[in-house]
Scaffold this motif. Structure first.
Motif, short mmCIF file in Angstrom:
data_model
loop_
_atom_site.label_atom_id
_atom_site.label_comp_id
_atom_site.label_asym_id
_atom_site.label_seq_id
_atom_site.Cartn_x
_atom_site.Cartn_y
_atom_site.Cartn_z
N ASN A 123 37.05 49.16 43.83
CA ASN A 123 38.39 48.61 43.68
C ASN A 123 38.73 48.35 42.21
O ASN A 123 39.83 48.68 41.74
CB ASN A 123 38.51 47.31 44.48
CG ASN A 123 39.94 46.86 44.66
OD1 ASN A 123 40.81 47.63 45.09
ND2 ASN A 123 40.23 45.61 44.33
N ILE A 124 37.79 47.80 41.46
CA ILE A 124 38.02 47.54 40.04
C ILE A 124 38.19 48.85 39.27
O ILE A 124 39.06 48.96 38.40
CB ILE A 124 36.86 46.71 39.46
CG1 ILE A 124 36.84 45.31 40.09
CG2 ILE A 124 36.98 46.60 37.95
CD1 ILE A 124 35.60 44.52 39.79
N ALA A 125 37.37 49.85 39.60
CA ALA A 125 37.48 51.15 38.93
C ALA A 125 38.85 51.78 39.14
O ALA A 125 39.29 52.60 38.32
CB ALA A 125 36.39 52.09 39.45
N SER A 126 39.52 51.39 40.22
CA SER A 126 40.84 51.93 40.53
C SER A 126 41.97 51.01 40.08
O SER A 126 43.13 51.22 40.44
CB SER A 126 40.94 52.18 42.05
OG SER A 126 39.92 53.07 42.48
N GLY A 127 41.64 49.97 39.32
CA GLY A 127 42.65 49.07 38.78
C GLY A 127 42.91 47.83 39.61
O GLY A 127 43.86 47.08 39.33
N GLY A 128 42.08 47.58 40.62
CA GLY A 128 42.25 46.40 41.47
C GLY A 128 41.55 45.17 40.94
O GLY A 128 40.92 45.20 39.88
N THR A 129 41.65 44.07 41.68
CA THR A 129 41.06 42.79 41.28
C THR A 129 40.23 42.23 42.43
O THR A 129 40.24 42.74 43.56
CB THR A 129 42.15 41.78 40.90
OG1 THR A 129 42.95 41.49 42.06
CG2 THR A 129 43.05 42.31 39.79
N LEU A 130 39.52 41.13 42.12
CA LEU A 130 38.69 40.45 43.12
C LEU A 130 39.13 39.00 43.29
O LEU A 130 39.67 38.38 42.36
CB LEU A 130 37.21 40.46 42.71
CG LEU A 130 36.54 41.81 42.51
CD1 LEU A 130 35.06 41.60 42.21
CD2 LEU A 130 36.73 42.72 43.72
N ARG A 131 38.86 38.47 44.49
CA ARG A 131 38.86 37.03 44.72
C ARG A 131 37.45 36.57 44.37
O ARG A 131 36.48 37.05 44.95
CB ARG A 131 39.17 36.73 46.18
CG ARG A 131 40.59 37.11 46.60
CD ARG A 131 40.67 37.26 48.10
NE ARG A 131 42.00 37.04 48.61
CZ ARG A 131 42.48 37.64 49.72
NH1 ARG A 131 41.72 38.47 50.41
NH2 ARG A 131 43.70 37.38 50.11
N GLN A 132 37.35 35.59 43.49
CA GLN A 132 36.03 35.28 42.95
C GLN A 132 35.20 34.31 43.79
O GLN A 132 33.97 34.29 43.63
CB GLN A 132 36.16 34.73 41.53
CG GLN A 132 36.61 35.78 40.53
CD GLN A 132 36.51 35.28 39.11
OE1 GLN A 132 35.45 34.85 38.66
NE2 GLN A 132 37.61 35.33 38.38
N HIS A 133 35.82 33.53 44.67
CA HIS A 133 35.01 32.63 45.49
C HIS A 133 35.74 32.36 46.80
O HIS A 133 36.64 31.50 46.86
CB HIS A 133 34.71 31.32 44.76
CG HIS A 133 33.63 30.51 45.42
ND1 HIS A 133 32.37 31.02 45.73
CD2 HIS A 133 33.63 29.22 45.84
CE1 HIS A 133 31.65 30.08 46.30
NE2 HIS A 133 32.39 28.98 46.40
N LEU A 134 35.38 33.07 47.83
CA LEU A 134 36.09 33.01 49.10
C LEU A 134 36.08 31.63 49.76
O LEU A 134 37.11 31.23 50.33
CB LEU A 134 35.52 34.05 50.07
CG LEU A 134 35.62 35.51 49.61
CD1 LEU A 134 34.93 36.42 50.62
CD2 LEU A 134 37.07 35.92 49.41
#
Length: 262
Positions: A123-134
């Motif tokens: 996802n990051i390689a494609s320009g996306g982001t993460l939620r860091q602590h669910l």
């Protein structure tokens, strides 16, 4: 057996102890390797390498499919975010290597399966982001009940009808084993969400709209002997191998070292 598809699996770099030694080591849990071999593939471990970070194709020429495995958190600076206090043990060398390999693999339309961290990296390689602590966002720890074990971590994922994820799993309601505290935020360009945790609708599968087999799953199929996901990747890699060998030799099923994709 000499014509087994070769599945590259990218390793972590970790401090490890064995015999009388305590050293930095390139590590891959053996259940990934067992799952690849059980599906009829040959596993090739590929460690982070500064030269390959600059030109991943040298390694990708050797493989017919690719797995990015689970592991440590990814540096949030790579997706433009501040570090959350619960984002820990990032590894810059591994992050840079895996991002480069992922982007090069997608350029080649190489069969690709990202598992847990590997899905997040895709996802990051494609320009996306993460939620860091669910747990902070969802108010529960159901996605990682106990650190270092899959015990009690089973939950169902709903897969979109007709999606690559559903075809690979062989069903639209899929039981999974999870161990993660981060998840997908903004979805990367060219990717679609194709799986959701039934308990909270967290995205648990993403796939490319533009490639034959580029799939990321938040759960751990290597920990589930009944899972078909790694076998699906190996099957796709086998077809990929046959197609590019035939293209090079002009003979169906011919044996040759595949040339670099252009």
């Amino acid at each position: 057996m000499a014509n087994r598809p070769v599945i590259g699996i990218l390793t972590s770099l970790e401090r490890a102890r064995w015999s009388v030694w305590d050293q930095q080591a390139a590590l891959t849990p053996t259940n990934y390797l067992d799952a690849i071999r059980a599906a009829g593939g040959m596993a090739l471990m590929i460690a982070p390498d500064p030269v390959l970070t600059q030109d991943p194709h040298e390694a990708l020429d050797l493989v017919d499919g690719l797995i990015l495995a689970g592991g440590n958190d990814i540096d949030p600076a790579l997706y433009g975010a501040e570090r959350h206090p619960e984002t820990q043990e990032t590894m810059a060398e591994r992050d840079a290597f895996e991002l480069a390999v992922t982007r090069a693999a997608m350029e080649r339309d190489l069969p690709y399966l990202g598992i847990c961290r590997g899905m997040q990296l895709l996802n990051i390689a494609s320009g996306g982001t993460l939620r860091q602590h669910l747990p902070e966002e969802f108010g529960h720890h159901e996605h990682r009940k106990a650190i270092g074990t899959f015990d009690g971590a089973d939950h169902d994922v709903r897969l979109a009808p007709g999606s690559l994820a559903a075809r690979a799993a062989g069903e639209e309601l899929h039981g999974t084993k999870s161990h993660h505290h981060q998840g997908i935020g903004r979805v990367g360009k060219g990717l679609v969400v194709s799986g959701w945790a039934t308990k909270d609708e967290l995205p648990e599968a993403i796939e490319s709209r533009d490639h034959a087999f580029v799939l990321g799953v938040q759960w751990h199929p290597e920990a589930d002997e009944g899972s078909r996901l790694i076998a699906a990747l190996v099957d796709e890699a086998r077809a990929y191998r046959h197609a590019r060998v035939e293209a090079q030799t002009g003979v169906a099923g011919g044996a040759a070292t595949p040339a670099r994709a252009t």
